[in-house]
Design an enzyme around this catalytic site. Structure first.
Site, short mmCIF file in Angstrom:
data_model
loop_
_atom_site.label_atom_id
_atom_site.label_comp_id
_atom_site.label_asym_id
_atom_site.label_seq_id
_atom_site.Cartn_x
_atom_site.Cartn_y
_atom_site.Cartn_z
N PRO A 176 -16.80 -3.18 40.84
CA PRO A 176 -15.13 -4.41 41.71
C PRO A 176 -15.09 -5.72 40.16
O PRO A 176 -15.80 -6.11 40.02
CB PRO A 176 -15.90 -5.10 42.85
CG PRO A 176 -17.28 -4.06 42.94
CD PRO A 176 -17.60 -3.35 41.60
N GLU A 177 -14.18 -5.78 39.39
CA GLU A 177 -13.26 -6.47 38.99
C GLU A 177 -12.21 -6.20 39.58
O GLU A 177 -11.23 -5.76 40.57
CB GLU A 177 -13.49 -6.28 37.60
CG GLU A 177 -14.33 -4.92 36.10
CD GLU A 177 -14.63 -5.33 35.32
OE1 GLU A 177 -13.41 -5.87 35.02
OE2 GLU A 177 -15.39 -4.97 34.44
N LYS A 237 -11.96 -11.74 41.75
CA LYS A 237 -13.09 -10.73 42.75
C LYS A 237 -13.61 -11.47 44.46
O LYS A 237 -14.49 -10.55 44.64
CB LYS A 237 -14.77 -10.37 42.03
CG LYS A 237 -13.90 -10.32 39.99
CD LYS A 237 -15.36 -10.41 38.92
CE LYS A 237 -15.25 -10.12 37.52
NZ LYS A 237 -16.59 -10.34 37.08
N ARG A 247 -27.28 -2.71 46.29
CA ARG A 247 -28.23 -3.33 45.28
C ARG A 247 -28.18 -5.17 45.85
O ARG A 247 -29.07 -5.17 44.98
CB ARG A 247 -27.39 -2.96 43.85
CG ARG A 247 -27.94 -1.46 43.06
CD ARG A 247 -27.67 -1.65 41.88
NE ARG A 247 -27.99 -0.29 41.71
CZ ARG A 247 -27.98 0.40 40.51
NH1 ARG A 247 -27.12 -0.08 39.27
NH2 ARG A 247 -27.89 1.88 39.97
N ARG A 279 -11.84 -24.62 25.07
CA ARG A 279 -13.04 -25.38 25.71
C ARG A 279 -14.42 -25.14 25.32
O ARG A 279 -15.49 -25.99 25.99
CB ARG A 279 -12.78 -25.65 27.06
CG ARG A 279 -11.48 -26.66 26.87
CD ARG A 279 -11.47 -27.07 28.88
NE ARG A 279 -9.85 -27.43 28.79
CZ ARG A 279 -8.96 -26.01 29.22
NH1 ARG A 279 -8.87 -26.22 29.90
NH2 ARG A 279 -8.27 -26.69 29.51
N ARG A 293 -25.23 -9.23 28.01
CA ARG A 293 -24.30 -8.23 28.52
C ARG A 293 -24.07 -7.42 27.71
O ARG A 293 -23.81 -7.22 26.46
CB ARG A 293 -23.16 -9.03 29.04
CG ARG A 293 -23.21 -9.60 29.91
CD ARG A 293 -23.18 -9.01 31.61
NE ARG A 293 -23.76 -9.90 33.03
CZ ARG A 293 -25.07 -9.60 33.02
NH1 ARG A 293 -25.78 -9.06 32.55
NH2 ARG A 293 -24.97 -10.63 34.45
#
Length: 283
Positions: free
Chosen positions: A13-14, A64, A122, A164, A272
């Site tokens: 899910p995004e 999210k 999970r 930034r 990632r």
DNA sequence: CGGGGTTCCTGGCCGC
DNA sequence: TGCGGCCAGGAACCCC
């Protein structure tokens, strides 16, 4: 009646997936009164029971995070929010009875006899109940960047936000600070589409604008497809997403770039998995 | 206070 | 066929 586990949608899910859940959930539970609840003892889920007694006033979404507004139905008590983060495998389902399911992490019974259940294989999801807008216990939500479709977010402010930090641009995106709601799939997709290398540490104004436009494109296209579903599971209503058929980059390492034909590369970037085109996305 | 590293979980998959 | 080992993945958490 035990719904077979495989009948639940398994998304990553995004924003598009969470927004799809929000839209499906809203007409089902707004106005419902929570009369009883139970939660897995883990601190990730145990706060769910604090929603007992409240009425569901509305469902919003930030990035999210699902924000389920709770009130007493008369605006007398201070309003609260039930915050739901789906993590990797979380799902919210409205059912007529609680199934015997080892992955059920919380449920709330409603006055009309139905149940809201939170299922999460999970356990990467999270539930919290907080006074409305009081997000200090959820640091990422507390410091969350603007919604990607916020008209106040423009190329200039997005560039300033990216500037930034000197982290890799993809890592910045995953931090949820420059913009809310982008995860691993849509970060790879948007960077591919805007031809920006995920490991870039500086992204100039023009490329920032391109990246923002690409983020908006991939998110709105995914939303139109009801999100990405990485396994062929279907809900009983058959409403799982089909955006996985349209991914250009994520999960396509070793396959040809749809733009130039080069072989897409995959490697770990800041822990990632990251896929990109070494030709289109030059540094 | 930014940011790097670690941790939480378990089904699925790979190799033998 | 069985099994050990490894992996994905968001964000909290710890610490510098």
């Amino acid at each position: 009646m035990l719904p077979p586990a495989a009948r639940y949608v398994d998304t990553m899910p995004e924003l598009p997936e969470v927004e799809t859940v929000r839209r499906q959930l809203e007409p089902l539970i707004v106005g419902a009164r929570i009369v009883e609840s139970e939660a897995h003892p883990s601190a990730k889920f145990s706060q769910a029971t604090l929603a007992t007694g409240y009425r569901v006033e509305g469902i919003d979404r930030r990035g999210k995070y699902l924000l389920i507004g709770l009130g007493d139905g008369m605006a007398m008590a201070p309003s609260m929010e039930l915050i739901v983060h789906l993590g990797m495998t979380g799902g919210v389902h409205v059912v007529d009875s609680i199934p015997d399911d080892p992955y059920l992490r919380a449920w709330w019974s409603l006055k009309d006899g139905r149940f809201i259940m939170f299922r999460d294989v999970r356990r990467f999801g999270r539930l919290a109940v907080v006074p409305t807008g009081e997000y200090s216990s959820l640091p990422t939500l507390h410091a969350l960047g603007p919604e990607p479709f916020d008209p106040a977010l423009d190329g200039r402010s997005f560039h300033a936000a990216l500037a930034r930090s000197r982290r890799h641009v993809k890592t910045s995106l995953l931090s949820q600070r420059p913009v809310a709601g982008v995860g691993n799939i849509y970060a790879d997709e948007a960077l591919w589409r805007s031809r920006i290398n995920p490991a870039a540490r500086r992204v100039g104004p023009d490329r920032s604008e391109r990246l923002l436009a690409a983020i908006r494109e991939v998110l709105s296209e995914a939303l139109a497809n009801n999100g990405t579903t990485l396994r062929d599971y279907r809900t009983p209503a058959g409403d799982s997403g089909n955006n996985q058929e349209f991914l250009d980059c994520y999960g396509r390492g070793g396959q040809p770039c749809r733009s130039c034909g080069s072989t897409l590369s995959t490697r770990q970037l800041d822990q990632r998995t990251t896929t990109w085109c070494p030709t289109c996305q030059v540094r």
